[in-house]
Enzyme design. Sequence first.
Site, mmCIF file in Angstrom:
data_model
loop_
_atom_site.group_PDB
_atom_site.id
_atom_site.type_symbol
_atom_site.label_atom_id
_atom_site.label_comp_id
_atom_site.label_asym_id
_atom_site.label_seq_id
_atom_site.Cartn_x
_atom_site.Cartn_y
_atom_site.Cartn_z
ATOM 1 N N GLU A 64 37.175 36.107 32.940
ATOM 2 C CA GLU A 64 36.881 37.517 32.639
ATOM 3 C C GLU A 64 37.224 37.880 31.193
ATOM 4 O OE1 GLU A 64 38.525 36.562 35.402
ATOM 5 O OE2 GLU A 64 37.566 37.511 37.148
ATOM 6 N N PHE A 109 45.447 42.993 49.205
ATOM 7 C CA PHE A 109 45.066 41.753 48.535
ATOM 8 C C PHE A 109 44.181 42.057 47.320
ATOM 9 C CE2 PHE A 109 42.005 38.192 48.036
ATOM 10 C CZ PHE A 109 42.913 37.262 47.554
ATOM 11 N N GLN A 110 44.532 41.488 46.205
ATOM 12 C CA GLN A 110 43.833 41.683 44.922
ATOM 13 C C GLN A 110 43.735 43.155 44.524
ATOM 14 O OE1 GLN A 110 40.171 39.270 44.872
ATOM 15 N NE2 GLN A 110 41.395 37.606 44.008
ATOM 16 N N LYS A 115 35.631 49.327 46.662
ATOM 17 C CA LYS A 115 34.527 48.599 47.295
ATOM 18 C C LYS A 115 33.689 49.479 48.215
ATOM 19 C CE LYS A 115 33.522 44.272 49.657
ATOM 20 N NZ LYS A 115 34.098 43.076 50.278
ATOM 21 N N MET A 155 48.660 29.980 9.999
ATOM 22 C CA MET A 155 49.137 31.251 9.459
ATOM 23 C C MET A 155 50.631 31.425 9.718
ATOM 24 S SD MET A 155 48.210 33.792 7.682
ATOM 25 C CE MET A 155 46.580 34.536 7.720
#
Lengths: 162, 560
Positions: B51, B113-114, B163, B469
């Site tokens: 993602e 969940f999630q 959802k 750097m």
Amino acid sequence: MADKENLHVLSVLVEDGSGVLGRIMGLFSRRGYSIQSVSAAQTEEPGISRMTIVAQCTEDTLEQIDKQLSKLIPVKEVTLLDELNSVRREHVLVKAGSSEDTRRGLIDVANLFQAKVVDVGQENLMLELTGQPRTIDAFIRLVKPYGIQKLVRTGITALERG
Amino acid sequence: MKLTGAQIIIECLLEQGVDTVFGYPGGSVLNIYDALYEYQDKVRHILTAHEQGACHAADGYARSSGKTGVVIATSGPGATNLVTGLATAYMDSVPLVAITGNVALPLLGLDSFQEVDITGVTMPITKHNYIVKDVKDLADTLREAFLIASTGRKGPVLVDIPKDITAAVYDYAPKKPEHPAPTCAAAKEDLEKAAAMIREAKRPFIYTGGGVVASGADKEVRAFVDLIDGPVASSLMGQGGFDNTDPRYIGMLGMHGTKTSSLAVGKCDLFIGIGTRFSDRVVCDIKTFAPQAKVLQIDIDPAEINKNIKVSHKLIGDVALVLQKLNALLSPSKHPEWMAEIMEDKKQYPLIQTADDPEAVLPQYVLETLDELTGGDAILTTEVGQHQMWAAQFYNFKHPRQLVTSGGLGTMGYGLGASLGAQVANPDKLVINVAGDGSFHMNCNELVTAAKYNIPIVELLFNNNVLGMVRQWQRLFYGKRFSQTTLDRGTDYVKLAEAYGIPGYTISKKSDVRPVLQKALEHKCPVLINCIIDKDINVLPMVPAGASVAEPILNIEIDD
């Protein structure tokens, strides 16, 4: 002096919605602005709340607070309220006076400030007072010798005059 | 017409002219992905490896095209994987709409969940965000999200959709997107005061920031510079807002700006900042910044005025519009002595990298050769670090949106994903991701996306086996204690590319540079170039943290 910190009162109109309070408080915390008190509730207009925020900051920071708040989408209006042009009030509830002896003196203090006794218990009296923040400060100072058990202040709410 | 929430989402994307989205499916976005299946002829979905890559791709798409990028992710980890991408877009004011799924309403707040409170998480890193708790609000919320993302000071907006909202059925009626006209809050007196300041100035200095690119104000800036005749420096984000090949262009300003810019800031009597927020990386020490100058700031965001530095005067509004109005008040002026002084400095302090070994591969040579071979017309995306600064220093950007780089947040691992988005938005352009080996290892998983969709980016990997750097800072300020910055991981980059079916080449000496770049640019598929360079090539000039921008370090002794 521009870098002197003072207390400033901001009146903020916001659209109600999920997380509005969190959004505003989050802005203060992540930008390191120091808050002294916040009070928030609905206005006469459905869906719109007014928050009164007291911030301790310099004039420069105040300018930033005003602009950064104004950028938040749910914020409709930010007004800076100065002491002369606004009415500022605060409300306090305090439980004190555990013994019979202390109660009489406590009631005298309450009368002096026109505070009300709103609850009488075995262990204490509960007093309430609405007034200017410094009146509340003075009241609390005088109640203190009678043994404060619990205290809650609402923080300042304010409206501009006229 | 009656549609499901998921269908309404896609219809709203179509309303906004969205034809490409980046994302990754999951449980809470099953309905949305089902609708994407149904609408696949109208909306192209690019599946990334992660993602974060999708979010950077949507960001690269937006920065390179000016359109609003769209990313879709599922609830919980899918949503939290967007966080770095959103923060990157937020810091650089990139218009982005992120759509996340969440668990169904009855499960919200139960540690399901999630489940994650992504609106809470992303509050400080989005311009605004929403959770949609009623399907009747869905379409208007999405419309508002696009409006907020793409107007005023642009930025990412996240819309979290449980959802069951995507499954619910509701009336949908299409609506034309709003495109409010750009605004100018600066009043006539403000503009006249600015014009007077400009007329009085003997040594004006023009500094262009990312706002010039965001507003599409390059033509107005060009006209402004022609009118007032002064040197032009750019921030990293402003690159391409003014043609780097113009003689008045003197390079970047700030920590890795040119000595000419540094000197000019010290000498100018009017500093005109256009579309800039005066980042600490530019201003360096506030107390010594532009000591002789009045500062005029032109910006869309009033909160940027007097935030980092105090200004003498401000013009608030869309940069292009403000400049149109300001230009109308100015008559052409010339500052021949001032410009002669600038040209003298420019001659005396060119950006130059040298090496004792004539076959050493110097980034300057690689980037200048790339510039030549691409006609200065490619889109460069970058990761973050030394290679990023070299790309900004040595490639001559002529147009806005040619440099796509994480400026404010400095996100290592940004570039590869961003290059995919930039290439998808600009199929006819050459897109090169300039990378370092440190950054590459952060998100090299997105090579698989380039391969799968045959997105023909060139991954130009400057491989010095160190985090260059940070090493540079350790050399200067930490007594050469190179703590955890020597990588020496032994990755075979060519083999790695080949594992994804991507051709890989190596540049190990100067004479390889031109032929390898030529070959890579001819490919019609993604290519990786492993360009091996010395680990102690530094980014110069350099203004140490807290020091005055007027006194950059021009040389770093390597005696080990």
